[in-house]
Each structure stands twice: as C-alpha cells, then as structure tokens.
Write a protein that holds these residues in place. Structure first.
Motif, PDB file in Angstrom:
ATOM      1  N   ARG A  92     -13.388  -2.333  18.293  1.00 40.91           N
ATOM      2  CA  ARG A  92     -13.940  -2.772  17.016  1.00 40.91           C
ATOM      3  C   ARG A  92     -12.861  -2.648  15.958  1.00 40.91           C
ATOM      4  NH1 ARG A  92     -15.577  -3.800  12.215  1.00 40.91           N
ATOM      5  NH2 ARG A  92     -17.776  -3.818  11.682  1.00 40.91           N
ATOM      6  N   LYS A  96     -11.160  -5.211   8.306  1.00 44.18           N
ATOM      7  CA  LYS A  96     -11.671  -6.585   8.404  1.00 44.18           C
ATOM      8  C   LYS A  96     -10.738  -7.600   7.755  1.00 44.18           C
ATOM      9  CE  LYS A  96     -16.138  -4.608   7.834  1.00 44.18           C
ATOM     10  NZ  LYS A  96     -17.071  -4.294   6.808  1.00 44.18           N
ATOM     11  N   ASP A  97      -9.874  -7.150   6.848  1.00 43.07           N
ATOM     12  CA  ASP A  97      -8.993  -8.061   6.123  1.00 43.07           C
ATOM     13  C   ASP A  97      -7.794  -8.526   6.937  1.00 43.07           C
ATOM     14  OD1 ASP A  97     -10.687  -7.670   3.961  1.00 43.07           O
ATOM     15  OD2 ASP A  97      -9.479  -6.018   3.175  1.00 43.07           O
ATOM     16  N   LYS A 102     -13.679  -9.473  15.073  1.00 45.65           N
ATOM     17  CA  LYS A 102     -14.232  -8.160  14.724  1.00 45.65           C
ATOM     18  C   LYS A 102     -14.297  -7.290  15.981  1.00 45.65           C
ATOM     19  CE  LYS A 102     -18.635  -7.834  13.387  1.00 45.65           C
ATOM     20  NZ  LYS A 102     -19.863  -7.725  12.570  1.00 45.65           N
TER      21      LYS A 102
END
Length: 187
Positions: A92, A96-97, A102
């Motif tokens: 995971r 996120k950037d 994901k």
C-alpha cells in the motif's frame, strides 16, 4: 522513514500486536534497496524477478545494482499460505502524491495465484472453523482492523475479484460465507 511508517499505521488504527500478527513491514523508498540486498546475499535475481519483486534495469543504478525494486515506499503485507510460508506480497502506497497505483500486488507466479489466495487466511483459519462462518472483505487493512477489534474470522481477496476457487477453499472451513465489499465501483 520508520517514524513516517509508524505514524501512517497508527493513523489507520493498526496496533503493534496486529503488525506482529500479520508480519506487516515496509519497503523503503529507495529504487534498489531490495535488489542490493539480494545481490549482496547472492540470492537468485532471476527468481526474485519471476515472482515480481524486482525488474532488470536498462541502466545500472548509481549504487551499482543491475535491477530495481517494484515495491517502493509501501507498507508491505505478506500473503501467507495455510502452511505459514510467505507466498506473495501486497503493498500500500504511503505517499499518494508520488503517482503510481495505490495498491501493488505480487504478480501471479509458480508460488502465487491471486485467484485462489486469500489474505489473512493463515491467521483466521481456526477462528473461521470455530465460528463456522467467514467474512470476506476487499482490503488488507479491512482484515487487520477487524482483527484488532476481535473479529478474527475474516479474510480478504487479493484484488477485488471473488472467485469460485476462493469459495471452494472457504466452504471447506465454514458453512457460512459473508461478503462485505465496499460500496464503490470496484466493490
């Protein structure tokens, strides 16, 4: 990076007991930390490539590695067979950037077929038998979080597809199978 990972896991409600129980780890953000470790250990790089942990690089890394890691800057969930042996990994993304998916899962290989593998089955098997029921959820964090609240007869598909092979495996352990997928498009 360790502090960042600990904060992330705490923010997701994952406690130290479940980190140990599920053997949750972290893949560093370096492009070749695993590759270098495998090279130094004289591990077979072709095998690590075949199971989808590393890939050959078209150019040699600054560190001298000839491969790059596929799992980078990710919380790592080992996918453990009923025998207790690790057969694959799910990762995971923490940031996120950074772009990229994901979730990243090991590719199908001689050791792993996601169509007949369930995350958390090793940890849940005795609880499933006792309850004569199993809950199937979508995500690794779903399983870990439910375990932390004492709900331990729960597993997750590795990806969002529930297959007939998954159901055959579960029916050997319990007479009731409850599917709890998210109410989004993937679910």
């Amino acid at each position: 990076e360790n502090k960042k990972v600990q904060q992330y896991l705490e923010s997701r409600g994952v406690n130290a007991e479940e980190i140990k129980n599920f053997q949750i780890g972290y893949a560093p953000s370096s492009w070749d930390a695993l590759s270098l470790h495998l090279e130094k250990s004289k591990a077979p790089l072709d095998l690590a490539t075949e199971v989808g942990l590393i890939k050959p690089s078209t150019k040699q890394q600054m560190s001298g590695s000839t491969h790059f890691d596929l799992f980078r800057d990710r919380v790592i969930f080992p996918i453990i067979k009923l025998t207790g042996h690790v057969q694959a990994f799910g990762g995971r993304a923490i940031n996120k950037d950074e772009g990229g998916p994901k979730f990243l899962n090991s590719q199908d290989s001689f050791a792993y077929k996601k169509s007949d593998t369930l995350f958390g089955l090793f940890q849940a098997q005795k609880h499933i038998r006792v309850a004569d029921a199993v809950m199937v959820v979508e995500g690794y964090f779903d399983v870990v979080t439910l375990h932390s609240y004492g709900i331990r007869n729960v597993v997750a598909v590795c990806g969002t597809a529930l297959t007939s092979q998954h159901l055959k495996i579960l029916r050997r352990l319990a007479s009731k199978v409850i599917v709890l997928f998210d109410a989004d498009r993937a679910g």
